[in-house]
Scaffold this motif. Structure first.
Motif, PDB file in Angstrom:
ATOM      1  N   THR A  72      31.083  63.472  35.188  1.00  0.00           N
ATOM      2  CA  THR A  72      31.836  64.411  34.361  1.00  0.00           C
ATOM      3  C   THR A  72      32.071  63.866  32.951  1.00  0.00           C
ATOM      4  OG1 THR A  72      32.924  65.082  36.395  1.00  0.00           O
ATOM      5  CG2 THR A  72      33.926  65.835  34.340  1.00  0.00           C
ATOM      6  N   ILE A  73      32.312  62.556  32.844  1.00  0.00           N
ATOM      7  CA  ILE A  73      32.599  61.985  31.518  1.00  0.00           C
ATOM      8  C   ILE A  73      31.318  61.589  30.784  1.00  0.00           C
ATOM      9  CG2 ILE A  73      34.832  61.117  32.330  1.00  0.00           C
ATOM     10  CD1 ILE A  73      33.509  58.250  32.018  1.00  0.00           C
ATOM     11  N   GLY A  74      30.159  61.863  31.357  1.00  0.00           N
ATOM     12  CA  GLY A  74      28.877  61.521  30.727  1.00  0.00           C
ATOM     13  C   GLY A  74      28.220  60.360  31.448  1.00  0.00           C
ATOM     14  N   HIS A  75      26.896  60.261  31.266  1.00  0.00           N
ATOM     15  CA  HIS A  75      26.128  59.222  31.959  1.00  0.00           C
ATOM     16  C   HIS A  75      26.383  57.846  31.361  1.00  0.00           C
ATOM     17  CE1 HIS A  75      23.798  61.468  34.827  1.00  0.00           C
ATOM     18  NE2 HIS A  75      23.608  62.407  33.923  1.00  0.00           N
ATOM     19  N   ALA A  76      26.427  56.849  32.247  1.00  0.00           N
ATOM     20  CA  ALA A  76      26.426  55.428  31.865  1.00  0.00           C
ATOM     21  C   ALA A  76      27.412  55.135  30.744  1.00  0.00           C
ATOM     22  CB  ALA A  76      25.008  54.997  31.476  1.00  0.00           C
ATOM     23  N   ASN A  77      28.634  55.592  30.917  1.00  0.00           N
ATOM     24  CA  ASN A  77      29.668  55.329  29.917  1.00  0.00           C
ATOM     25  C   ASN A  77      29.833  53.815  29.731  1.00  0.00           C
ATOM     26  OD1 ASN A  77      32.644  54.659  29.294  1.00  0.00           O
ATOM     27  ND2 ASN A  77      32.381  56.767  28.599  1.00  0.00           N
ATOM     28  N   ALA A  78      29.744  53.364  28.482  1.00  0.00           N
ATOM     29  CA  ALA A  78      29.711  51.920  28.211  1.00  0.00           C
ATOM     30  C   ALA A  78      31.015  51.234  28.643  1.00  0.00           C
ATOM     31  CB  ALA A  78      29.449  51.687  26.729  1.00  0.00           C
ATOM     32  N   GLU A  79      32.142  51.886  28.436  1.00  0.00           N
ATOM     33  CA  GLU A  79      33.415  51.252  28.804  1.00  0.00           C
ATOM     34  C   GLU A  79      33.566  51.138  30.314  1.00  0.00           C
ATOM     35  OE1 GLU A  79      37.005  52.511  26.314  1.00  0.00           O
ATOM     36  OE2 GLU A  79      35.523  54.076  25.920  1.00  0.00           O
ATOM     37  N   VAL A  80      33.096  52.147  31.032  1.00  0.00           N
ATOM     38  CA  VAL A  80      33.161  52.096  32.499  1.00  0.00           C
ATOM     39  C   VAL A  80      32.225  51.004  33.016  1.00  0.00           C
ATOM     40  CG1 VAL A  80      32.755  53.396  34.635  1.00  0.00           C
ATOM     41  CG2 VAL A  80      33.789  54.539  32.664  1.00  0.00           C
ATOM     42  N   ALA A  81      31.040  50.924  32.407  1.00  0.00           N
ATOM     43  CA  ALA A  81      30.079  49.889  32.811  1.00  0.00           C
ATOM     44  C   ALA A  81      30.678  48.503  32.602  1.00  0.00           C
ATOM     45  CB  ALA A  81      28.786  50.045  32.002  1.00  0.00           C
ATOM     46  N   GLU A  82      31.369  48.331  31.492  1.00  0.00           N
ATOM     47  CA  GLU A  82      31.966  47.038  31.171  1.00  0.00           C
ATOM     48  C   GLU A  82      33.086  46.698  32.162  1.00  0.00           C
ATOM     49  OE1 GLU A  82      34.224  45.314  27.327  1.00  0.00           O
ATOM     50  OE2 GLU A  82      32.712  46.858  26.938  1.00  0.00           O
ATOM     51  N   ALA A  83      33.926  47.687  32.466  1.00  0.00           N
ATOM     52  CA  ALA A  83      35.037  47.457  33.401  1.00  0.00           C
ATOM     53  C   ALA A  83      34.498  47.091  34.785  1.00  0.00           C
ATOM     54  CB  ALA A  83      35.915  48.701  33.485  1.00  0.00           C
ATOM     55  N   ALA A  84      33.442  47.799  35.207  1.00  0.00           N
ATOM     56  CA  ALA A  84      32.868  47.534  36.525  1.00  0.00           C
ATOM     57  C   ALA A  84      32.194  46.161  36.559  1.00  0.00           C
ATOM     58  CB  ALA A  84      31.866  48.633  36.885  1.00  0.00           C
ATOM     59  N   ALA A  85      31.474  45.831  35.483  1.00  0.00           N
ATOM     60  CA  ALA A  85      30.773  44.538  35.441  1.00  0.00           C
ATOM     61  C   ALA A  85      31.779  43.386  35.457  1.00  0.00           C
ATOM     62  CB  ALA A  85      29.885  44.466  34.203  1.00  0.00           C
ATOM     63  N   VAL A 330      37.754  55.448  34.013  1.00  0.00           N
ATOM     64  CA  VAL A 330      37.435  56.876  33.880  1.00  0.00           C
ATOM     65  C   VAL A 330      38.719  57.675  33.617  1.00  0.00           C
ATOM     66  CG1 VAL A 330      36.695  58.936  35.176  1.00  0.00           C
ATOM     67  CG2 VAL A 330      35.321  56.840  35.271  1.00  0.00           C
ATOM     68  N   LEU A 331      39.759  57.406  34.390  1.00  0.00           N
ATOM     69  CA  LEU A 331      41.004  58.165  34.245  1.00  0.00           C
ATOM     70  C   LEU A 331      41.652  57.885  32.884  1.00  0.00           C
ATOM     71  CD1 LEU A 331      42.291  57.670  37.912  1.00  0.00           C
ATOM     72  CD2 LEU A 331      41.231  59.725  36.937  1.00  0.00           C
ATOM     73  N   GLU A 332      41.544  56.632  32.436  1.00  0.00           N
ATOM     74  CA  GLU A 332      42.075  56.286  31.109  1.00  0.00           C
ATOM     75  C   GLU A 332      41.319  57.048  30.008  1.00  0.00           C
ATOM     76  OE1 GLU A 332      41.935  52.001  30.315  1.00  0.00           O
ATOM     77  OE2 GLU A 332      41.673  52.464  28.182  1.00  0.00           O
ATOM     78  N   ILE A 333      39.995  57.109  30.133  1.00  0.00           N
ATOM     79  CA  ILE A 333      39.178  57.798  29.116  1.00  0.00           C
ATOM     80  C   ILE A 333      39.487  59.300  29.103  1.00  0.00           C
ATOM     81  CG2 ILE A 333      36.798  58.492  28.557  1.00  0.00           C
ATOM     82  CD1 ILE A 333      35.928  55.678  29.552  1.00  0.00           C
ATOM     83  N   ILE A 334      39.665  59.884  30.277  1.00  0.00           N
ATOM     84  CA  ILE A 334      39.970  61.320  30.335  1.00  0.00           C
ATOM     85  C   ILE A 334      41.249  61.607  29.551  1.00  0.00           C
ATOM     86  CG2 ILE A 334      40.678  63.215  31.866  1.00  0.00           C
ATOM     87  CD1 ILE A 334      38.744  62.046  33.982  1.00  0.00           C
ATOM     88  N   GLU A 335      42.252  60.749  29.712  1.00  0.00           N
ATOM     89  CA  GLU A 335      43.511  60.952  28.990  1.00  0.00           C
ATOM     90  C   GLU A 335      43.360  60.655  27.501  1.00  0.00           C
ATOM     91  OE1 GLU A 335      46.399  58.683  31.230  1.00  0.00           O
ATOM     92  OE2 GLU A 335      47.053  60.510  32.251  1.00  0.00           O
ATOM     93  N   ARG A 336      42.797  59.489  27.211  1.00  0.00           N
ATOM     94  CA  ARG A 336      42.722  59.041  25.815  1.00  0.00           C
ATOM     95  C   ARG A 336      41.875  59.988  24.966  1.00  0.00           C
ATOM     96  NH1 ARG A 336      39.116  54.130  25.370  1.00  0.00           N
ATOM     97  NH2 ARG A 336      37.611  55.815  25.147  1.00  0.00           N
ATOM     98  N   ASP A 337      40.752  60.457  25.504  1.00  0.00           N
ATOM     99  CA  ASP A 337      39.835  61.287  24.722  1.00  0.00           C
ATOM    100  C   ASP A 337      40.033  62.788  24.979  1.00  0.00           C
ATOM    101  OD1 ASP A 337      38.883  58.875  23.866  1.00  0.00           O
ATOM    102  OD2 ASP A 337      37.017  58.936  25.035  1.00  0.00           O
ATOM    103  N   ASP A 338      41.133  63.142  25.608  1.00  0.00           N
ATOM    104  CA  ASP A 338      41.449  64.547  25.918  1.00  0.00           C
ATOM    105  C   ASP A 338      40.251  65.275  26.530  1.00  0.00           C
ATOM    106  OD1 ASP A 338      42.776  66.978  26.139  1.00  0.00           O
ATOM    107  OD2 ASP A 338      42.251  67.603  24.102  1.00  0.00           O
TER     108      ASP A 338
END
Ligand SMILES: *Cc1c(COP(=O)(O)O)cnc(C)c1O
Length: 445
Positions: A72-85, A330-338
């Protein structure tokens, strides 16, 4: 959105689709993968960004499906990838029910905050949507001491033995794979395009069916999808869920909103049941919650969630440290980026671009949707008879021209459009133009 992507947000084809490398991979796949794992289109993907997927041959493809509403927030989001890594490098597993970790608790706290209802809430985290639904069944049965489970006509709740039984249609989800568990009942729903009923009338029909076939006080839980996904983006008429939820309260039935597809920002609100002004007792979450990492949850009233004895629910991988790290981001990005606002922007763009298809094309019976979750119901011209061959033609043309769209509906006749909420108006326009090529041919205009 000021996001910049590692892949240009443009459709670009450099080979025929599927391309030569996809065809090679497909030959290997046929020899090694069960045909039961059927595929919409055999284009093998390599990477992605935002609303674009890039296949192994270098074609840039518009993704209007998000792997069924997951990215939903887009493919391969860089911040999510970083948090997971970062989490993967630190700790990948303990099993929460052996020794716990903070991410699991933090996701449960966040779910209590974003799910509907102002009452104490608790969660359990699991791996898949079907597992969440199964756990909701177990929890509701334990809480009520009752056995019967009700699901709506056209529902999709999963593919495990219990959830395929709660899923409406026999083919292909269920056929030949019984025996099925008992005490699962499908009941009539509200399908405004097909039944022409108001929400209240449809609810009375549902309740009458329950009264004459099951008995209200036998029922542990009533499962609904606030917007049916696989069933064909069916949105019950206004007032339907309000009456159903009252009926559940009057009869001690746990009302469960299965938000696995419609939840987590996709329809412009956190949970799609909010569109109906109803507060469920339990909600199930999965698909969009962790940007593609496997994670699912049951969240709801603390007294219901605590009805189960310790050890009665759980599982080895449930709420995995890496998946929960991804979910928190993901939840942080949904809030921060509306991204709730972005889903509303996509809805506006879709109405503006495809909202008149039923007027323009005789094979389109209805366009309906909320946020980034739309359905186009295909019918034989001048009738409401489902037209699955039209959907097949659209899917074939779109996928071979670099647009991934999805099928849906009990009669395989609803085109399902579920892009990322970060998709641009330009990509929506381009994808719609490709779909229109088939609609024009089918409608003879
Ligand atoms: C996808 C889906 C499920 C099943 O989820 P899985 O992760 O595939 O097991 C259940 N309910 C709904 C509404 C879904 O869309």
């Amino acid at each position: 959105m000021s996001a910049s992507y590692s892949v240009p947000q443009k459709r670009k084809l450099v080979t025929a689709l599927p391309g030569p490398k996809s065809i090679e991979l497909q030959e290997r796949r046929v020899n090694s993968v069960s045909r039961g794992a059927g595929t919409l289109v055999n284009i093998y993907m390599d990477h992605g960004a935002g609303a674009i997927l890039v296949d192994v041959d270098g074609n840039q493809i518009i993704d209007m499906g998000c792997g069924i509403g997951v990215t939903t927030i887009g493919h391969a989001n860089a911040e999510v990838a970083e948090a997971a890594a970062a989490q993967a490098a630190k700790l990948t597993h303990t099993l929460f029910t052996v020794t716990p970790y903070e991410n699991y608790v933090a996701v449960a706290e966040k779910l209590a905050e974003i799910t509907p209802g102002d009452f104490p809430k608790k969660s359990i985290l699991v791996n898949t949507g079907a597992e969440a639904v199964e756990n909701a069944v177990k929890i509701a049965r334990k809480f009520t001491g009752r056995r019967a489970i009700v699901a709506l006509d056209h529902a999709f709740h999963g593919r495990t033995n219990l959830t395929m039984t709660m899923t409406y249609r026999p083919w292909p989800e269920r056929a030949g794979m019984g025996p099925f568990p008992g005490e699962i009942y499908s009941v009539p729903t509200s399908y405004p395009y097909r039944d022409g009923l108001t929400g209240e009338e449809a609810a009375e029909k549902t309740i009458d069916y329950i009264t004459t076939h099951i008995g209200a006080t036998e029922i542990a839980a009533f499962f609904v999808e606030p917007i049916q996904g696989d069933g064909g983006i069916v949105i019950p008429a206004p007032g339907y869920f309000k009456r159903i939820s009252e009926f559940c309260t009057e009869n001690g039935i746990v009302f469960v909103s299965d938000e696995i597809q419609a939840g987590i920002a996709r329809t412009g609100v956190w949970y799609a049941i909010e569109h109906h002004g109803v507060v469920p007792d339990l909600v199930t979450t999965a698909k969009g919650i962790a940007g593609g990492f496997p994670l699912a949850a049951v969240t709801g009233r603390a007294d219901i969630m605590d009805a189960v004895q310790p050890g009665g629910i759980g599982g080895t991988f449930g709420g995995n440290p890496v998946s929960t790290a991804a979910a928190l981001k993901v939840l942080e990005i949904i809030e921060r980026d509306d991204l709730l606002g972005e889903a509303k922007r996509v809805e506006k763009a879709l109405w503006a671009r495809i909202g008149d298809w039923a007027d323009k094309f005789s094979v389109v019976g209805e366009v309906r949707g909320k946020g980034a979750m739309f359905g186009v119901e295909l019918v034989h011209p001048g009738t409401t008879t489902p037209y699955p061959e039209a959907l097949t033609a659209i899917l074939k043309h779109a996928t071979s021209h670099g647009v991934i769209v999805l099928d849906a509906g009990s009669w395989d006749s609803v085109l399902r459009i579920m892009p990322s909420v970060v998709i641009s108006e330009e990509l929506i326009d381009d994808a719609a133009s490709v779909i229109e090529e088939t609609l024009r041919a089918l409608s003879g205009v």
